[in-house]
Design an enzyme around this catalytic site. Structure first.
Site, short mmCIF file in Angstrom:
data_model
loop_
_atom_site.label_atom_id
_atom_site.label_comp_id
_atom_site.label_asym_id
_atom_site.label_seq_id
_atom_site.Cartn_x
_atom_site.Cartn_y
_atom_site.Cartn_z
CE1 TYR A 1 -0.89 3.38 9.93
CE2 TYR A 1 0.42 3.65 7.68
CZ TYR A 1 -0.73 2.81 8.58
OH TYR A 1 -2.25 1.87 8.66
CE LYS B 1 3.85 2.65 13.43
NZ LYS B 1 4.93 2.29 12.16
N PRO C 1 -3.05 0.07 19.25
CG PRO C 1 -5.00 -0.67 17.97
CD PRO C 1 -4.36 -0.27 19.91
CE1 TYR D 1 -4.97 3.78 8.84
CE2 TYR D 1 -5.38 3.36 11.53
CZ TYR D 1 -4.69 3.43 10.12
OH TYR D 1 -3.91 2.61 10.14
CG HIS E 1 -1.53 -1.12 1.09
ND1 HIS E 1 -3.45 -0.87 1.73
CD2 HIS E 1 -2.59 -1.52 0.38
CE1 HIS E 1 -4.10 -1.42 1.30
NE2 HIS E 1 -3.92 -2.34 0.46
P1 RFL Z 1 3.60 -11.94 21.19
O1 RFL Z 1 2.71 -11.93 19.77
O2 RFL Z 1 2.49 -11.79 22.22
O3 RFL Z 1 3.92 -13.13 21.53
C1 RFL Z 1 4.36 -13.58 22.79
C2 RFL Z 1 4.68 -15.06 22.87
O4 RFL Z 1 4.70 -15.04 24.37
C3 RFL Z 1 3.79 -16.52 24.54
N1 RFL Z 1 4.43 -16.36 26.10
C4 RFL Z 1 4.84 -17.09 26.96
N2 RFL Z 1 5.40 -18.40 26.51
C5 RFL Z 1 6.40 -18.90 27.23
N3 RFL Z 1 6.51 -19.15 28.22
C6 RFL Z 1 5.50 -17.92 29.48
N4 RFL Z 1 5.43 -17.76 30.57
C7 RFL Z 1 4.75 -17.68 28.48
N5 RFL Z 1 4.33 -15.80 28.51
C8 RFL Z 1 3.74 -15.88 26.97
C9 RFL Z 1 2.66 -16.11 23.78
O5 RFL Z 1 1.90 -17.23 24.66
C10 RFL Z 1 3.39 -15.12 22.99
O6 RFL Z 1 3.37 -17.03 21.84
O7 RFL Z 1 4.92 -11.04 21.72
P2 RFL Z 1 5.68 -9.96 20.85
O8 RFL Z 1 6.75 -11.67 20.18
O9 RFL Z 1 6.39 -9.16 21.35
O10 RFL Z 1 4.98 -9.62 19.24
C11 RFL Z 1 4.17 -8.49 19.59
C12 RFL Z 1 2.68 -8.28 18.64
O11 RFL Z 1 2.47 -9.36 18.86
C13 RFL Z 1 2.01 -6.81 19.20
O12 RFL Z 1 2.49 -5.70 19.45
C14 RFL Z 1 0.91 -6.48 18.07
O13 RFL Z 1 0.08 -7.89 17.97
C15 RFL Z 1 0.02 -6.02 19.00
N6 RFL Z 1 -0.94 -6.04 18.82
C16 RFL Z 1 -1.84 -5.24 17.36
N7 RFL Z 1 -0.42 -4.62 16.45
C17 RFL Z 1 -0.64 -3.76 15.23
O14 RFL Z 1 -0.11 -3.46 14.98
N8 RFL Z 1 -1.80 -3.80 14.99
C18 RFL Z 1 -3.05 -4.21 15.17
O15 RFL Z 1 -4.65 -4.57 15.00
C19 RFL Z 1 -3.08 -5.16 16.52
N9 RFL Z 1 -3.69 -6.09 17.28
C20 RFL Z 1 -2.59 -6.77 18.96
C21 RFL Z 1 -3.89 -6.46 18.52
C22 RFL Z 1 -2.11 -7.29 20.28
C23 RFL Z 1 -3.19 -7.81 21.15
N10 RFL Z 1 -3.00 -8.45 22.53
C24 RFL Z 1 -1.59 -8.19 22.73
C25 RFL Z 1 -3.64 -8.33 23.10
C26 RFL Z 1 -4.82 -7.39 19.28
C27 RFL Z 1 -4.09 -7.38 20.47
C28 RFL Z 1 -5.30 -8.99 20.72
C1 PHB Z 2 -5.46 -4.82 11.27
O1 PHB Z 2 -5.42 -4.52 9.59
O2 PHB Z 2 -5.53 -5.13 11.75
C2 PHB Z 2 -4.95 -3.31 11.23
C3 PHB Z 2 -4.25 -1.64 10.35
C4 PHB Z 2 -3.88 -0.70 10.82
C5 PHB Z 2 -3.86 -0.47 11.90
C6 PHB Z 2 -4.40 -1.86 13.11
C7 PHB Z 2 -4.71 -2.82 12.85
O3 PHB Z 2 -3.64 0.72 12.39
#
Ligand code: RFL
Ligand code: PHB
Length: 390
Positions: A378, A292, A288, A197, A68
């Site tokens: 971004y 980032k 979110p 957005y 994009h």
């Molecule tokens: P993760 O992906 O949370 O991975 C951590 C891993 O550690 C495991 N774990 C353990 N393993 C062994 N022993 C233990 N005691 C453990 N405790 C936990 C977990 O099962 C998991 O597999 O962290 P990481 O790798 O730092 O990655 C970060 C990203 O996942 C996170 O920043 C993003 O997904 C945040 N986030 C979003 N970011 C965006 O940029 N756009 C989004 O739309 C977006 N949606 C989200 C999200 C985070 C969410 N969380 C954490 C509630 C939506 C949700 C629901």
């Molecule tokens: C998503 O596609 O899940 C998404 C995209 C942009 C954002 C947050 C989440 O800022």
């Protein structure tokens, strides 16, 4: 080296270290199916894509990811495009976190590198010494112990590694928000070429996507809302209202998944204690709105991987000693950007706030300087903010 957590951060770090010949064991509390299906982020910034390609895991991303070159910013009656390549020379990619995780798990298993799913009782020991340990119970119920030179905490916000740093040494900064995102994954082609957005008096809405046939949509709801109170029709109605423009309609389709996610900003320091290093959500959380979270986890990994490779090849700790500061500079930049996007786009019900938000949006779409600030952040700043603010 021992890595706790097989999210994007732990998997990418272990992939980079294993490829360079460093022994590395990853332990993960959940099952492979669970981590590969966990629906989260969807946007990869340019430096993330560059790193995944350089690491040899960009093949499916290049085949299936959608590049994009901009986003749309909208408020009632107006939609404006921010052109990323024109402002920064960079783009972003739509490629779900689920897909990044699948690619990294596949690469690790293909290399025959150790990755233990469904472990329990994980604990880290002696991180203040030069021989730290990780203990855990494997999926078969056997107690195991890993002796390592370095332990990496990539276990997310609710993991055990951050709390293992003595409370007297730790400092945290936190901001809660009074709203949340209700997200739906829907089986319908996106009604837009690029993400929208949208600011609206009823609250923020975002039109994102996962593929040419799957849409990902979000609406701002009160932090206390329950998903049971949002039947599909109510969600589509809110989306139509907030994303609607004369002459444009939102396509609808079967809802595959829906959930409400709270929002917070959180930064914890130190990101290193002795031989324990924290990466990704284990050390920081952003709301979110700036897309980032995943990208910041990858940036931590880029900086730490370089430092660990220097350590394992020469014994030098110079880059390891600089890890926390290099990582934190970028963390605070992204924390500011995510807070700023969140504050600009989410309504509070206050009329003065609304006027300020609209003035800010007007400036972003009409001033090249202001649009460039958004686009630079971004699409992703370079992995090391050399000479950045201290
Ligand atoms: P993760 O992906 O949370 O991975 C951590 C891993 O550690 C495991 N774990 C353990 N393993 C062994 N022993 C233990 N005691 C453990 N405790 C936990 C977990 O099962 C998991 O597999 O962290 P990481 O790798 O730092 O990655 C970060 C990203 O996942 C996170 O920043 C993003 O997904 C945040 N986030 C979003 N970011 C965006 O940029 N756009 C989004 O739309 C977006 N949606 C989200 C999200 C985070 C969410 N969380 C954490 C509630 C939506 C949700 C629901
Ligand atoms: C998503 O596609 O899940 C998404 C995209 C942009 C954002 C947050 C989440 O800022």
């Amino acid at each position: 080296m021992a890595v706790v957590g097989a999210g994007p951060a732990g998997l990418l770090l272990s992939h980079l270290l294993t490829a360079a010949g460093v022994d590395c064991v990853v332990v993960e509390a959940r099952s492979r199916a669970y981590v590969e299906a966990r629906l989260r982020a969807g946007i990869l910034e340019q430096p993330t894509v560059d790193l995944l390609r350089a690491a040899g895991v960009g093949e499916r991303l290049d085949a299936q990811g959608l590049r994009h070159d901009g986003i749309h910013l909208q408020w009632p009656g107006e939609r404006h495009r921010i052109d990323f390549p024109a402002l920064t020379g960079r783009s972003v990619w739509v490629y779900g976190q689920t897909e990044v995780v699948k690619d990294l798990v596949a690469a690790r298993l293909a290399a025959g590198a150790p990755l233990h799913f469904e472990v329990s009782d994980v604990a880290v020991h002696d991180v203040g010494t030069t021989s730290p340990r990780v203990s855990f119970t494997d999926a078969g119920g056997t107690a195991r112990r890993l002796d390592a030179d370095v332990v990496v905490g990539a276990d997310g916000f609710h993991g055990i590694c951050r709390p293992s740093i003595p409370a007297a040494l730790a400092r945290t900064w936190e901001r809660g928000y009074p709203f949340a995102w209700l997200g739906v994954l829907a089986e319908v082609p996106p009604s837009t070429d690029e993400l929208i957005y949208a600011w609206h008096p009823d609250g923020f809405a975002l039109h994102s996507m996962r593929s040419p046939s799957i849409s990902r949509l979000y609406v701002q709801v009160d932090a206390t809302e329950r998903i049971e109170d949002w039947p599909d029709e109510r969600i589509w109605e809110a989306l139509q209202t907030r994303l609607g423009l004369p002459g444009w309609t939102l396509g609808t389709g079967p809802v595959l998944e829906k959930s409400i996610t709270g929002m917070r900003s959180f930064v914890s320091s130190p990101m290193r204690h002795g031989r324990l290093f924290l990466v990704g959500d284990a050390a920081h959380i952003v709301p979110p709105t700036g897309a980032k979270g995943l990208n910041l986890a990858v940036a931590d990994v880029a900086v730490l991987a370089e430092a660990l490779l220097e350590f394992f090849s020469s014994g030098s700790q110079t880059l390891l000693d600089g890890y926390e500061q290099r990582a934190l500079d970028r963390v605070w930049r992204a924390t500011h950007f995510s807070w700023w996007m969140t504050s600009m786009l989410h309504t509070s019900g206050d009329g003065f706030d609304a006027r300020l938000q609209l003035a800010q949006l007007q400036q972003v779409v009409s001033s090249t300087a202001a649009a460039t600030v958004l686009a630079e952040n971004y699409t992703g700043l370079p992995h090391a903010l050399v000479g950045g603010p201290r």
